[in-house]
Scaffold this motif. Structure first.
Motif, PDB file in Angstrom:
ATOM      1  N   SER A 192      40.526  40.357  49.978  1.00  0.00           N
ATOM      2  CA  SER A 192      41.667  39.244  49.914  1.00  0.00           C
ATOM      3  C   SER A 192      41.282  38.254  51.116  1.00  0.00           C
ATOM      4  O   SER A 192      40.527  38.299  51.950  1.00  0.00           O
ATOM      5  CB  SER A 192      42.797  40.058  50.340  1.00  0.00           C
ATOM      6  OG  SER A 192      42.836  40.288  51.801  1.00  0.00           O
ATOM      7  N   ILE A 193      42.055  37.042  50.795  1.00  0.00           N
ATOM      8  CA  ILE A 193      41.877  36.176  51.527  1.00  0.00           C
ATOM      9  C   ILE A 193      42.198  36.485  53.276  1.00  0.00           C
ATOM     10  O   ILE A 193      41.543  36.038  54.137  1.00  0.00           O
ATOM     11  CB  ILE A 193      42.873  34.755  51.285  1.00  0.00           C
ATOM     12  CG1 ILE A 193      42.473  33.566  52.138  1.00  0.00           C
ATOM     13  CG2 ILE A 193      44.090  35.037  51.291  1.00  0.00           C
ATOM     14  CD1 ILE A 193      40.853  33.206  52.218  1.00  0.00           C
ATOM     15  N   ALA A 216      41.597  37.668  43.512  1.00  0.00           N
ATOM     16  CA  ALA A 216      42.935  37.098  42.969  1.00  0.00           C
ATOM     17  C   ALA A 216      43.568  35.956  43.587  1.00  0.00           C
ATOM     18  O   ALA A 216      44.399  35.291  43.198  1.00  0.00           O
ATOM     19  CB  ALA A 216      44.000  38.235  43.371  1.00  0.00           C
ATOM     20  N   SER A 217      42.707  35.404  44.760  1.00  0.00           N
ATOM     21  CA  SER A 217      43.098  34.218  45.715  1.00  0.00           C
ATOM     22  C   SER A 217      42.428  32.954  45.180  1.00  0.00           C
ATOM     23  O   SER A 217      42.637  31.718  45.727  1.00  0.00           O
ATOM     24  CB  SER A 217      42.864  34.324  47.020  1.00  0.00           C
ATOM     25  OG  SER A 217      41.380  34.386  47.289  1.00  0.00           O
ATOM     26  N   VAL A 218      42.024  33.035  44.084  1.00  0.00           N
ATOM     27  CA  VAL A 218      40.758  31.926  43.565  1.00  0.00           C
ATOM     28  C   VAL A 218      41.411  31.202  42.456  1.00  0.00           C
ATOM     29  O   VAL A 218      41.438  30.101  42.178  1.00  0.00           O
ATOM     30  CB  VAL A 218      39.398  32.467  43.416  1.00  0.00           C
ATOM     31  CG1 VAL A 218      38.586  31.376  42.635  1.00  0.00           C
ATOM     32  CG2 VAL A 218      38.743  32.866  44.624  1.00  0.00           C
ATOM     33  N   THR A 258      48.913  32.559  53.286  1.00  0.00           N
ATOM     34  CA  THR A 258      49.038  32.468  51.962  1.00  0.00           C
ATOM     35  C   THR A 258      50.275  33.514  51.616  1.00  0.00           C
ATOM     36  O   THR A 258      50.144  34.547  52.152  1.00  0.00           O
ATOM     37  CB  THR A 258      47.764  32.916  51.227  1.00  0.00           C
ATOM     38  OG1 THR A 258      46.833  31.876  51.563  1.00  0.00           O
ATOM     39  CG2 THR A 258      47.909  33.256  49.782  1.00  0.00           C
ATOM     40  N   PRO A 259      51.287  33.408  50.738  1.00  0.00           N
ATOM     41  CA  PRO A 259      51.868  34.190  50.462  1.00  0.00           C
ATOM     42  C   PRO A 259      51.691  35.588  49.568  1.00  0.00           C
ATOM     43  O   PRO A 259      50.722  35.479  49.085  1.00  0.00           O
ATOM     44  CB  PRO A 259      53.513  33.725  49.839  1.00  0.00           C
ATOM     45  CG  PRO A 259      52.561  32.421  48.979  1.00  0.00           C
ATOM     46  CD  PRO A 259      51.596  32.204  50.121  1.00  0.00           C
ATOM     47  N   GLY A 318      48.286  41.146  45.571  1.00  0.00           N
ATOM     48  CA  GLY A 318      47.358  40.006  46.056  1.00  0.00           C
ATOM     49  C   GLY A 318      48.254  38.765  46.131  1.00  0.00           C
ATOM     50  O   GLY A 318      49.433  38.768  46.565  1.00  0.00           O
ATOM     51  N   PRO A 319      47.630  37.662  46.653  1.00  0.00           N
ATOM     52  CA  PRO A 319      48.219  36.504  46.834  1.00  0.00           C
ATOM     53  C   PRO A 319      49.495  35.816  45.984  1.00  0.00           C
ATOM     54  O   PRO A 319      49.131  36.048  44.477  1.00  0.00           O
ATOM     55  CB  PRO A 319      47.084  35.232  47.072  1.00  0.00           C
ATOM     56  CG  PRO A 319      45.980  36.112  47.385  1.00  0.00           C
ATOM     57  CD  PRO A 319      45.933  37.395  46.453  1.00  0.00           C
ATOM     58  N   ALA A 320      50.489  35.625  46.373  1.00  0.00           N
ATOM     59  CA  ALA A 320      51.579  35.161  45.347  1.00  0.00           C
ATOM     60  C   ALA A 320      51.334  33.679  45.268  1.00  0.00           C
ATOM     61  O   ALA A 320      52.563  33.154  45.754  1.00  0.00           O
ATOM     62  CB  ALA A 320      52.975  35.616  45.700  1.00  0.00           C
ATOM     63  N   ILE A 321      50.585  33.061  44.817  1.00  0.00           N
ATOM     64  CA  ILE A 321      50.191  31.548  44.776  1.00  0.00           C
ATOM     65  C   ILE A 321      50.978  31.242  43.379  1.00  0.00           C
ATOM     66  O   ILE A 321      50.300  31.366  42.224  1.00  0.00           O
ATOM     67  CB  ILE A 321      48.774  30.969  44.835  1.00  0.00           C
ATOM     68  CG1 ILE A 321      48.159  31.837  46.152  1.00  0.00           C
ATOM     69  CG2 ILE A 321      48.536  29.847  44.856  1.00  0.00           C
ATOM     70  CD1 ILE A 321      46.682  31.800  46.293  1.00  0.00           C
TER      71      ILE A 321
END
Length: 516
Positions: A295-296, A478-480, A319-320, A453-456
Motif C-alpha cells: 500500500s502507499i 490499489a493506489s494506482v 491518502t484516505p 485499500g486507498p479510498a481515492i
C-alpha cells in the motif's frame, strides 16, 4: 553483517495480483524478475487456505470475463500474454436480501428487468432499459481502449499508433467517462430502487459509493454483466488458482517468487532506487527498478525520510483509506443446500447509506459449484462485510484479549443474523467457524489498518499513477488505477511493467495476443 545476492533487473515487493501481473509481464518481456512476499503464499487478498478438509477463500468472490476471448478483463489479457489460463465454472444467478425483499436475480439484463417489473412496475423497468440503451455506446467506447495498452505518460500515443481509426469514433464518449458514475446514473434514473441498485453494484466493485466510483469501470461492468449471455465465473480452485497461474507464468519466463521474505527498506542511493533490504538483513540489488505492490502508506514507511519531496510524501501519506472487513469462514453440513445460489448480498437499510458499517454482507458458498472444496456432504462458506468495518473500533484492542474476543463475537453476529434467514439451523450445521476482523486482515495481508485499500474517489480527478519522484521506483496495486478490485490492480501491474519496456515491445505483444 548483511548478506547480499546477485542483482536482478526488477524487484517486486508483494505478490498481490498487481505485483504478480507486473512481475509475470516483465518476465515475459525478458527482464530478470524477483517477487518478494512476506506471507507464506502468494496472492495477497486473493489467496486461499485449508482447515480440516475445507478450502476457504480469503478474498475476491465475484469474477467475470475470464472464460472467453477476446475479453475486456485486463487480468484475462495478462494471463493470455504470459501463456496461462485458469479453468472456470460459470453460473447465472445470485441472491439478494434487500429491504424490499429476497430475490434470486440472473446476471443478464432480461432477468433483472423481470425483477424490476415485479417490484416497481413497468415504468421503472422501462427507465432501466432506457438507461442500458444509453450506456451501450459508452460501453463500446470503454472497450475500444484495451487497458493493457495503457502506459505511463504520453508514450501511450506510440502504443496506439495505427489504431486511431478504431478509437476516433469513441473519443468524445471516452472523455465523458473520466469522472464518477453517480452523476451519470442520476441524470438517467429517478426510481429509488434503481438508484439504490446502482449504489450496491458500485460499492461491491470499488468499495466506494457511486459518487466516487469510476464511470469507466462501471460502464465496462454493465457492458459485461447485462449482455444476453452474461454469466459470473468461479475459478476452479478459487482465488488461489489465479495467483498460482500468475506465478507459473512468472517462473515460465524466468522470474522467481520468494515467500517469507519481508522487505524492511527500499534502498535509495544517489537519488535512485537501487534495491531492497529484507528482514533477515539480506540486501538484493535491482539493476532496472523496484516496484512496490505494498500500500502507499506501507511503501512510504519503507523509504528513507529524506528520499522523497516533503510535499509528495505528505500528500500520499494523507491518502484516505477504505474501511476494513469482518470475515466469517464456515465449514458446515450441507448436502441439502443445493437450492441456494452461490452468492448472496444482504443490505440492511438503504437510508443508512451503502457504506455504513455492517449495512452490507456478502456470502459465498463456492462448494455448491465445486464440491471438492469441502468434505463429502459439507459446504464451505465465506462471508465478509465489504470495506465497511471501521479500524477505529479495533486499533486499541489486543488480539486474543477478552475485550477483543467479546467485540469480535458482537460485531460478527451480523453474519449469523443474515445466514439464519437462509439456513435457519446454520449454527447446528457448523463444524468449523473462523471469525476475522480488520486486525486479522492487517496481520495476514500486511494491509495498512486492515484497510481494503486507498479510498481515492474518481470525482477527485486523476489517480496518482505508477510513477514516483524517485527514479527507478514504481508503484502498482490499489493506489494506482481507478477503483479497487481485480481489474484495476491487474491494470496497475501491467502499467508498471510497461513503464520498463519500449512502446514498440508492448505493441508487439498486444498484437500477438490480439488485443490491438
Amino acid at each position: 553483517m548483511s548478506s547480499s545476492r546477485e542483482s536482478v533487473d526488477l524487484i517486486v515487493i508483494g505478490s498481490g495480483l498487481g505485483g504478480l501481473c507486473c512481475g509475470a509481464l516483465a518476465a515475459r518481456y525478458g527482464l530478470e524478475v524477483l517477487v518478494l512476499e512476506a506471507h507464506d503464499r502468494p496472492g495477497g487478498a486473493a489467496h486461499g487456505f485449508e482447515r480440516r478438509g475445507f478450502h476457504f477463500e480469503s478474498g475476491p468472490s465475484l469474477w467475470s470475463g475470464l472464460s472467453r476471448w477476446p475479453s475486456t478483463n485486463p487480468l484475462a489479457q495478462v494471463l493470455r500474454a504470459i501463456g496461462e489460463e485458469v479453468p472456470v465454472l460459470t453460473y447465472r444467478e445470485w441472491g439478494v436480501l434487500l429491504p424490499e425483499g429476497t430475490f434470486q436475480i440472473g446476471v443478464g439484463n432480461a432477468d433483472f428487468l423481470k425483477t424490476v417489473t415485479a417490484l416497481r412496475g413497468p415504468a421503472a423497468a422501462q427507465e432501466w432499459q432506457d438507461f442500458m440503451t444509453w450506456l451501450a455506446p459508452y460501453s463500446a467506447a470503454a472497450n475500444a481502449l484495451p487497458l493493457l495498452a495503457l502506459r505511463p505518460g504520453l508514450s501511450l500515443i506510440n502504443t496506439l499508433a495505427g489504431s486511431a481509426g478504431k478509437l476516433l469514433p469513441h473519443l468524445g464518449r471516452m472523455a465523458a467517462l473520466g469522472g464518477a458514475f453517480g452523476p451519470i446514473a442520476r441524470r438517467h434514473l429517478r426510481d429509488p430502487f434503481l438508484l439504490n441498485w446502482v449504489e450496491l453494484l458500485c460499492f461491491l466493485i470499488s468499495g466506494l459509493p457511486a459518487d466516487q466510483t469510476s464511470a469507466a469501470a462501471m460502464v465496462t461492468l454493465f457492458g459485461e454483466w447485462f449482455e444476453p449471455d452474461a454469466c459470473l465465473e468461479y475459478p476452479v480452485g478459487g482465488s488461489a488458482a489465479i495467483a498460482e497461474a500468475l506465478v507459473r507464468g512468472l517462473r515460465k519466463h524466468g522470474g522467481n517468487l520468494q515467500v517469507r521474505s519481508r522487505v524492511t527498506e527500499i534502498l535509495v542511493e544517489g537519488d535512485r532506487a537501487r534495491g531492497v533490504r529484507c528482514a533477515d538483513d539480506q540486501v538484493i540489488h535491482a539493476r532496472r527498478a523496484v516496484v512496490s505492490n505494498a500500500s502507499i502508506w506501507d511503501t512510504l514507511n519503507l523509504l528513507p525520510e529524506k528520499s522523497l519531496p516533503t510535499r509528495w510524501r505528505q500528500q500520499r501519506q494523507q491518502t484516505p483509506a477504505c474501511h476494513g472487513f469482518l470475515h466469517l469462514h464456515l465449514g458446515l453440513r450441507g448436502d441439502d443446500l443445493q437450492h441456494l445460489p452461490l452468492h448472496h448480498v444482504w443490505v440492511g437499510d438503504w437510508q443508512r447509506g451503502i457504506t455504513a458499517d455492517r449495512n452490507m454482507v456478502v456470502l459465498s458458498m463456492p462448494s455448491l459449484l465445486q464440491p471438492d472444496l469441502a468434505p463429502t456432504g459439507h459446504q464451505v462458506l465465506h462471508g465478509y462485510t465489504p470495506a465497511n468495518e471501521p479500524w477505529a473500533l479495533w486499533k486499541d484492542l489486543e488480539p486474543g484479549s477478552a475485550a477483543y474476543e467479546a467485540q469480535k463475537r458482537d460485531r460478527c453476529q451480523i453474519f449469523w443474523d443474515v445466514l439464519e434467514q437462509l439456513i435457519p439451523d446454520v449454527r447446528d450445521r457448523a463444524v468449523i467457524s473462523l471469525e476475522g476482523t480488520p486486525r486479522t486482515q492487517a496481520h495476514y495481508l500486511n494491509t495498512f489498518q486492515g484497510s481494503y485499500g486507498p479510498a481515492i474517489g474518481a470525482d477527485q480527478g486523476l489517480f496518482p499513477g505508477c510513477q514516483t519522484p524517485i527514479p527507478n521506483l514504481l508503484l502498482c496495486g490499489a493506489s494506482v488505477f481507478p477503483g479497487i478490485g481485480v481489474p484495476p490492480v491487474a491494470t496497475s501491474g501491467a502499467l508498471a511493467a510497461h513503464a520498463l519496456v519500449a512502446a514498440s515491445q508492448q505493441k508487439k505483444l498486444l498484437k500477438e495476443i490480439g488485443v490491438l
